[in-house]
Motif scaffolding. Structure first.
Motif, PDB file in Angstrom:
ATOM      1  N   PRO A  15       0.779  -1.312  -0.034  1.00 63.83           N
ATOM      2  CA  PRO A  15       0.025  -0.132  -0.095  1.00 63.83           C
ATOM      3  C   PRO A  15       0.787   1.294   0.035  1.00 63.83           C
ATOM      4  O   PRO A  15       0.182   2.224   0.101  1.00 63.83           O
ATOM      5  CB  PRO A  15      -0.779  -0.120   1.285  1.00 63.83           C
ATOM      6  N   THR A  16       2.087   1.285  -0.136  1.00 66.03           N
ATOM      7  CA  THR A  16       2.817   2.586   0.480  1.00 66.03           C
ATOM      8  C   THR A  16       3.402   3.160  -0.744  1.00 66.03           C
ATOM      9  O   THR A  16       3.852   4.509  -0.785  1.00 66.03           O
ATOM     10  CB  THR A  16       3.933   1.892   1.271  1.00 66.03           C
ATOM     11  N   TYR A  70      -1.185   4.869  -4.612  1.00 69.16           N
ATOM     12  CA  TYR A  70      -1.428   5.119  -2.981  1.00 69.16           C
ATOM     13  C   TYR A  70      -0.635   6.130  -2.353  1.00 69.16           C
ATOM     14  O   TYR A  70       0.618   6.217  -2.678  1.00 69.16           O
ATOM     15  CB  TYR A  70      -1.240   3.785  -2.468  1.00 69.16           C
ATOM     16  N   PHE A  94       0.296   7.136   1.689  1.00 67.52           N
ATOM     17  CA  PHE A  94       0.225   6.185   2.974  1.00 67.52           C
ATOM     18  C   PHE A  94       0.518   7.119   3.961  1.00 67.52           C
ATOM     19  O   PHE A  94       1.469   6.914   4.727  1.00 67.52           O
ATOM     20  CB  PHE A  94       1.253   5.011   2.818  1.00 67.52           C
ATOM     21  N   GLY A 142      -4.435   1.291   7.949  1.00 65.07           N
ATOM     22  CA  GLY A 142      -3.069   0.925   7.781  1.00 65.07           C
ATOM     23  C   GLY A 142      -2.895  -0.535   8.331  1.00 65.07           C
ATOM     24  O   GLY A 142      -1.922  -1.346   7.680  1.00 65.07           O
ATOM     25  N   ARG A 152      -4.372   3.903   4.060  1.00 66.48           N
ATOM     26  CA  ARG A 152      -4.076   3.950   2.473  1.00 66.48           C
ATOM     27  C   ARG A 152      -5.229   4.810   2.005  1.00 66.48           C
ATOM     28  O   ARG A 152      -6.482   4.493   2.192  1.00 66.48           O
ATOM     29  CB  ARG A 152      -3.964   2.585   2.204  1.00 66.48           C
TER      30      ARG A 152
END
Length: 397
Positions: free
Chosen positions: A175-176, A320, A322, A350, A362
């Motif tokens: 997700p980062t 994405y 984060f 997260g 996210r």
């Protein structure tokens, strides 16, 4: 129905944490969703037309188990031209039903009971579950925002045991949005060779890098022979609903995966394969247009989050952000739930991506600029209302 009828392995796996908030959001009107990992672009017309043409021509039969040879040849050319990796279309490629099936094939082909896979997290929610379903053991490696949520050989060494079979890497990351550089991959590659480990690399977002050219770990010297490359057409080509992916691997590994594919899936849908062939031949200009749009959105969205006090590292790939929500004193789930209920903005907490994700959310910026700007206004209002509430509570004390 008795629970005893169910596999103990399946019972041990938790449902996807991502779904909780979207199931709730689906019952509400006026919600802006920043949670779905899906392009907001429609598949290009020429790609859709290729699929329609295949139907009109009656090309609706099974293809070869590994996929249309014409598609595999086009894919081989694409991987060489785009990422400098030379894969044989006949011996080293399989067309799969999405990247998820490719991951499943990889785990099932290499893992014996108890084999360990090192997985840096925060990570995509399916990695651990698929490892477990294949009889393996996911070994999670925590990463930090200070290191852009990336692991290096020193980190990996802390999780190495005699049972370690493979390392799973995702670059650009879900997700980062973090992207490994060539030098960072060379460090990990040396570690993998030193300890005779395989690398499974999820490169589904490879087309979506913004500040530097993408490097595949399979392109690092002497790494192709110990790498299983997973990717697909969903993200870069805006083809999520077509469910088409691929796996690229040395012949011995590829043949093992093909056996599983033959028995479990037969082949990917023919009409989707014809569409993908057209995407590779004539779709890269559309990819570049989408990428430029995502870059503009990223710059707006991430910059605004930082201005609001939600510290966010610069994501160099995927779509994405984060951001940290630690300054609010709330947990990831509390923040996501209260933001949804009070301001109708859906984000993903997260912690569903692993313990390292706690204190973050996210947000997908694969949404229109109007929606992104409105969501930022709502987040600002949410933060201001919470601050007023806290100040009032402090006065009352």
């Amino acid at each position: 129905m008795k629970k005893s009828y169910l596999s103990e392995t399946v019972q041990s796996i938790q449902p996807s944490g991502i779904r909780k908030f979207f199931d709730l959001a689906a019952t509400m009107e006026g919600v802006i969703s920043l949670g779905v990992g899906e392009p907001d672009f429609v598949t290009a017309w020429n790609v859709r037309e290729a699929s329609i043409m295949s139907l009109e021509q009656g090309l609706t039969s099974y293809t070869a188990n590994a996929g249309l040879i014409s598609l595999r040849k086009e894919l081989s050319h694409y991987l060489y031209k785009r990422f400098h990796i030379d894969y044989s279309p006949e011996e080293e490629l399989i067309i799969t039903v999405g990247g998820s099936q490719a991951l499943d094939l990889a785990f099932r082909a290499i893992l014996n009971s108890g084999d360990e896979v090192i997985i840096p997290e925060p990570c995509f929610v399916a990695y651990g579950a698929l490892t477990t379903l294949a009889g393996g053991v996911p070994v999670y490696l925590s990463t930090t925002a200070e290191k852009d949520f990336k692991a290096d050989s020193a980190d990996l060494r802390t999780k190495l045991t005699p049972k370690t079979k493979a390392i799973l890497l995702c670059s650009p990351s879900n997700p980062t949005g973090s992207v490994y550089s060539k030098e960072e991959f060379e460090d990990i590659a040396q570690f993998a060779k030193e300890h005779d480990l395989l690398i499974i690399t999820d490169e589904i977002y490879a087309e979506l890098t913004y500040d530097e050219a993408f490097t595949s770990v399979a392109a690092i010297q002497d790494m192709k022979e110990r790498t299983i490359l997973i990717s697909g057409f969903s993200k870069g080509f805006a083809m999520t609903g077509w469910r088409l992916g691929y796996v690229a691997a040395p012949p011995v590994l590829r043949d093992a995966m093909l056996k599983i594919h033959q028995y479990s899936m037969m082949c990917a849908p023919a009409m989707a394969q014809y569409a993908a062939e057209e995407a590779l031949k004539n779709g890269l200009e559309d990819v570049e247009k989408m990428k430029k749009s995502y870059r503009r959105r990223r710059n707006l969205f991430v910059g605004s989050l930082n201005e609001l006090g939600l510290t966010c590292h610069q994501p160099n790939g995927a779509f994405y952000a984060f951001p940290s929500i630690k300054s609010t004193g709330m947990t990831s789930e509390q923040f996501a739930e209260e933001l949804l209920l009070s301001e109708k903005v859906a984000v993903v907490p997260g912690n569903v991506f692993g313990p390292s994700g706690e204190g973050h959310i996210r947000c997908s910026y694969a949404s229109s600029l109007d929606h992104l700007q409105e969501s930022l206004s709502r987040i600002q209002r949410f933060l201001q209302a919470r601050q007023v509430k806290e100040e009032a509570s402090a006065i009352l004390k």
